[in-house]
Design a protein around this motif. Structure first.
Motif, PDB file in Angstrom:
ATOM      1  N   GLU A   1     -40.534  25.354 -90.367  1.00  0.00           N
ATOM      2  CA  GLU A   1     -41.747  25.220 -89.558  1.00  0.00           C
ATOM      3  C   GLU A   1     -41.405  25.151 -88.076  1.00  0.00           C
ATOM      4  OE1 GLU A   1     -43.658  21.749 -91.104  1.00  0.00           O
ATOM      5  OE2 GLU A   1     -44.360  22.774 -92.900  1.00  0.00           O
ATOM      6  N   ALA A   2     -40.343  24.429 -87.741  1.00  0.00           N
ATOM      7  CA  ALA A   2     -39.932  24.328 -86.343  1.00  0.00           C
ATOM      8  C   ALA A   2     -39.471  25.689 -85.816  1.00  0.00           C
ATOM      9  CB  ALA A   2     -38.817  23.298 -86.200  1.00  0.00           C
TER      10      ALA A   2
ATOM     11  N   LYS B   1     -43.059  31.592 -82.231  1.00  0.00           N
ATOM     12  CA  LYS B   1     -44.417  31.833 -81.743  1.00  0.00           C
ATOM     13  C   LYS B   1     -44.508  31.510 -80.253  1.00  0.00           C
ATOM     14  CE  LYS B   1     -48.784  31.437 -83.923  1.00  0.00           C
ATOM     15  NZ  LYS B   1     -49.639  30.716 -84.819  1.00  0.00           N
ATOM     16  N   GLU B   2     -43.886  30.412 -79.840  1.00  0.00           N
ATOM     17  CA  GLU B   2     -43.927  30.023 -78.434  1.00  0.00           C
ATOM     18  C   GLU B   2     -43.211  31.040 -77.556  1.00  0.00           C
ATOM     19  OE1 GLU B   2     -42.293  26.114 -78.327  1.00  0.00           O
ATOM     20  OE2 GLU B   2     -44.145  25.172 -78.998  1.00  0.00           O
ATOM     21  N   THR B   3     -42.071  31.525 -78.004  1.00  0.00           N
ATOM     22  CA  THR B   3     -41.335  32.488 -77.195  1.00  0.00           C
ATOM     23  C   THR B   3     -42.006  33.855 -77.195  1.00  0.00           C
ATOM     24  OG1 THR B   3     -39.862  33.043 -79.029  1.00  0.00           O
ATOM     25  CG2 THR B   3     -39.109  31.355 -77.491  1.00  0.00           C
ATOM     26  N   ALA B   4     -42.691  34.205 -78.268  1.00  0.00           N
ATOM     27  CA  ALA B   4     -43.371  35.497 -78.325  1.00  0.00           C
ATOM     28  C   ALA B   4     -44.545  35.543 -77.360  1.00  0.00           C
ATOM     29  CB  ALA B   4     -43.857  35.775 -79.744  1.00  0.00           C
TER      30      ALA B   4
ATOM     31  N   PRO C   1     -53.152  33.782 -76.437  1.00  0.00           N
ATOM     32  CA  PRO C   1     -52.392  34.504 -77.466  1.00  0.00           C
ATOM     33  C   PRO C   1     -53.266  35.054 -78.589  1.00  0.00           C
ATOM     34  CG  PRO C   1     -51.856  32.166 -77.499  1.00  0.00           C
ATOM     35  CD  PRO C   1     -52.750  32.400 -76.335  1.00  0.00           C
ATOM     36  N   ASP C   2     -54.403  34.426 -78.855  1.00  0.00           N
ATOM     37  CA  ASP C   2     -55.300  34.928 -79.906  1.00  0.00           C
ATOM     38  C   ASP C   2     -55.863  36.296 -79.527  1.00  0.00           C
ATOM     39  OD1 ASP C   2     -54.918  32.683 -81.470  1.00  0.00           O
ATOM     40  OD2 ASP C   2     -56.578  31.606 -80.526  1.00  0.00           O
ATOM     41  N   ALA C   3     -56.225  36.453 -78.265  1.00  0.00           N
ATOM     42  CA  ALA C   3     -56.762  37.735 -77.811  1.00  0.00           C
ATOM     43  C   ALA C   3     -55.691  38.820 -77.888  1.00  0.00           C
ATOM     44  CB  ALA C   3     -57.289  37.614 -76.384  1.00  0.00           C
ATOM     45  N   VAL C   4     -54.472  38.476 -77.550  1.00  0.00           N
ATOM     46  CA  VAL C   4     -53.373  39.442 -77.629  1.00  0.00           C
ATOM     47  C   VAL C   4     -53.157  39.872 -79.078  1.00  0.00           C
ATOM     48  CG1 VAL C   4     -50.891  39.746 -77.275  1.00  0.00           C
ATOM     49  CG2 VAL C   4     -52.258  38.578 -75.552  1.00  0.00           C
ATOM     50  N   GLU C   5     -53.206  38.913 -79.984  1.00  0.00           N
ATOM     51  CA  GLU C   5     -53.020  39.224 -81.403  1.00  0.00           C
ATOM     52  C   GLU C   5     -54.148  40.127 -81.920  1.00  0.00           C
ATOM     53  OE1 GLU C   5     -50.811  39.201 -84.799  1.00  0.00           O
ATOM     54  OE2 GLU C   5     -50.287  38.270 -82.905  1.00  0.00           O
TER      55      GLU C   5
END
Length: 80
Positions: A30-31, A37-40, A47-51
């Motif tokens: 999980e970590a 996710k943080e680095t991406a 980030p939701d809009a980008v996804e």
């Protein structure tokens, strides 16, 4: 002399219990996912809009590939 050593009576309360290997493995996974996710999305405000945009673009590309194969021509003109 007794002032510099902590009381030995409460030493058992300070012991940290390590979780079983399965729980530990799950926590590490999980970590790792959280770090990825943080680095991406570093520097991205939403980030939701980008996804959503990425998924929409994939769908458009998939649809374009399926129509170009069945369309017969295979060539696309791009004016830009």
């Amino acid at each position: 002399m007794g002032m510099c050593l902590p009381c030995f009576g409460g030493a058992a309360d300070d012991v940290v219990v390590t979780p079983d290997p399965d729980a530990r493995r799950r926590q590490l996974a999980e970590a790792a996912e959280k770090r990825q996710k943080e680095t991406a999305y570093r520097g991205v405000k939403n980030p939701d809009a980008v996804e959503r945009k990425r998924k929409k673009q994939e769908e458009v590309d998939k649809q374009a590939m399926s129509t170009s194969v069945s369309g017969g021509g295979g060539l696309k003109w791009q004016v830009g």
